[in-house]
Write a protein that holds these residues in place. Sequence first.
Motif, PDB file in Angstrom:
ATOM      1  N   PRO B  85      33.636  44.474  41.687  1.00  0.00           N
ATOM      2  CA  PRO B  85      33.287  43.858  42.969  1.00  0.00           C
ATOM      3  C   PRO B  85      31.982  43.068  42.898  1.00  0.00           C
ATOM      4  N   VAL B 284      29.053  45.925  41.550  1.00  0.00           N
ATOM      5  CA  VAL B 284      28.898  47.173  42.305  1.00  0.00           C
ATOM      6  C   VAL B 284      28.576  48.396  41.437  1.00  0.00           C
ATOM      7  N   LYS B 326      26.526  52.466  54.527  1.00  0.00           N
ATOM      8  CA  LYS B 326      27.845  51.853  54.684  1.00  0.00           C
ATOM      9  C   LYS B 326      28.276  51.147  53.393  1.00  0.00           C
ATOM     10  N   VAL B 327      27.325  50.448  52.763  1.00  0.00           N
ATOM     11  CA  VAL B 327      27.644  49.763  51.501  1.00  0.00           C
ATOM     12  C   VAL B 327      28.043  50.793  50.442  1.00  0.00           C
ATOM     13  N   ARG B 330      31.450  52.110  51.172  1.00  0.00           N
ATOM     14  CA  ARG B 330      32.498  51.132  50.830  1.00  0.00           C
ATOM     15  C   ARG B 330      32.706  51.075  49.315  1.00  0.00           C
ATOM     16  N   ALA B 331      31.604  51.144  48.586  1.00  0.00           N
ATOM     17  CA  ALA B 331      31.709  51.110  47.122  1.00  0.00           C
ATOM     18  C   ALA B 331      32.492  52.324  46.630  1.00  0.00           C
ATOM     19  N   ARG B 333      34.686  54.077  48.325  1.00  0.00           N
ATOM     20  CA  ARG B 333      36.101  53.957  48.678  1.00  0.00           C
ATOM     21  C   ARG B 333      36.817  53.126  47.629  1.00  0.00           C
ATOM     22  N   PHE B 334      36.120  52.115  47.144  1.00  0.00           N
ATOM     23  CA  PHE B 334      36.684  51.298  46.061  1.00  0.00           C
ATOM     24  C   PHE B 334      36.974  52.155  44.818  1.00  0.00           C
ATOM     25  N   HIS B 337      39.834  54.484  45.331  1.00  0.00           N
ATOM     26  CA  HIS B 337      41.106  53.763  45.296  1.00  0.00           C
ATOM     27  C   HIS B 337      41.498  53.397  43.871  1.00  0.00           C
ATOM     28  N   GLU B 338      40.514  53.053  43.043  1.00  0.00           N
ATOM     29  CA  GLU B 338      40.808  52.518  41.713  1.00  0.00           C
ATOM     30  C   GLU B 338      40.815  53.568  40.605  1.00  0.00           C
TER      31      GLU B 338
END
Lengths: 154, 420
Positions: B85, B284, B326-327, B330-331, B333-334, B337-338
């Motif tokens: 990212p 990221v 929040k950042v 979000r990182a 969650r990435f 997911h991956e």
Amino acid sequence: MLSEKAIKQVDEIIARYPAKRSAVMPALYIAQMEFGWLTPEAIEAVSEATGVPKATVKGVATFYAMYKHKPIGRHLIQLCTNVSCMIFGAERLVDIIKNKYGLEAGGTTADGRFSLVIMECIGACGTAPAMLVDTDFHENLTEENIVKILENYK
Amino acid sequence: METILLKNIENPNSADIDEYIKAGGYRSLQKAIEMQPKAIIDEVKKSGLRGRGGAGFPTGMKWTFASSDPKTPRYLLCNADEGEPGTFKDRPILEKNPHLLIEGMAIAGYAIGAEYGYIYLRGEYPGAKDILDTAIRQAYDRGLLGDNILGRAVRFHLSVHQGAGAYICGEETALIESLEGERGQPRIKPPFPVNVGAWSKPTVINNVETLSNIPYIIETGAEAYSKIGSRDCPGPKLYCVSGHVERPGVYELPMGINLRDIIYTHAGGIRGGEKLKAVIPGGVSTPILPPDKIDCPMDFVNMPKHGSMLGSGAVMVFDDTVCLVKVCYRALRFFDHESCGKCTPCREGTGWLSNILGRIEHGKGRDGDIELLLDVAGNMLGKTFCPLGDGAASVVQNFIRHFRPEFEGHIRDAGCRLQN
Ligand SMILES: Cc1cc2nc3c(=O)[nH]c(=O)nc-3n(C[C@H](O)[C@H](O)[C@H](O)COP(=O)(O)O)c2cc1C
């Protein structure tokens, strides 16, 4: 069964690799085009075309996020909400799509026009927020321009 | 500075073979095939080129390892998965300068004795797929790829293998699994791909940008090349800047340029004159830096001494309107997911980190959550099968290291002061 043209395409792809199995991912893309999504028949067709067992083909297909395991709309909206897009309001754009089209992430509109998928980074961070609609990149999205852009896809 | 990687890209037809040749393209391939393969590898070694995919491994050394393995055939893979990212540096090469990459690959293939090459392209770049397919066809038509390159007994065949949305396939052994038609899960190393790679044969995997340096090195020579950039890390580098700067974009600059200069001189400083809050310098997965730590040379050797890493050169800039909890959430969650699911510390750890960060972000954080995050991260670091899990753990550690009060504030105030 894949169409004759698709089978020819898969055969051409097989010839590029030392092992037939490498054609599974490209063949899945081709089957997805032909069947609309990876129906059981599509999986079977890929298995036939590549000689790889059905269960294995399915196992490969389910690993990758971009293969479709249910019917999708005529147009696929792939909106990025990763960090660089998020800080420029990508989540607001998800809400706008939801309000305007009644479309939830992972869902399809009742009229079959749009499907929405939330993406991890799509490599458009310098022009964030961004989305792909089908194969078109749309960058520098705003709360104002996103609906205008989507309205071009009927 | 003369541009090497982004040369000619303002030309709207830069992806066309005639334009590329007009600008001097494919001369290096001509020159290379009149050289001995070993001489090419020596030149690349002497240039000091390091891989631009994130790890900074010396390219010439990698080529030597593969070419001195007696097993044949050998393979050349280009890593165009660009999934980290914040990263969009390979995209301009793929879309606007595809022949530079093709020329680099043809030279590399000849040098290491590979007759087949594959570009593993992320599924999220459908435009680049068409452009590369067209460019490859043009190169075949001109005898620059195929069985008799430039009329000589040199063979190199090239095609694009399209990924399908899995970040982990950027990791080289997962990439090989995916190329072989498998689920993209990493293999244990050693053996390394240079010995046991694609189809168990010696395989060189290089990033798009790495391979795109090769034509210039052959054309101008290692010595001239190594004068660009820093001593331990020569050459040009693509830095892609996103977030709160006046001019986000991809900048080709000498390797080792100061991070502050990238942000304030080239990218025009913080947007709207706002205050800088933090910078993630290399995508990221690389450690975040507070504003007083951004005076550092952006190369593979120096960044670790300054508490971060060069990574993919993806500079992400945050002004002080950004909530870093929040950042971070979000990182994670990435990463959740991956995570490919192969090893437990990563599969479970990314899930837990993401869940705990989620409750902190949503105002439901509990006392002790920060210690819990650090405990989970500590139990992942060094214990995962591949560096994806390490990356996830170190993101959490570094956000907390530099911005702990912000996490504490979220727990204490049951939410974020910056939002709503
Ligand atoms: C989780 C993970 C993701 C990666 N993603 C990429 C990528 O998208 N592109 C890339 O070139 N290298 C990526 N890498 C690095 C590759 O494993 C490999 O080191 C690189 O392609 C080697 O090329 P180079 O020597 O030219 O840098 C990734 C590594 C890891 C651990």
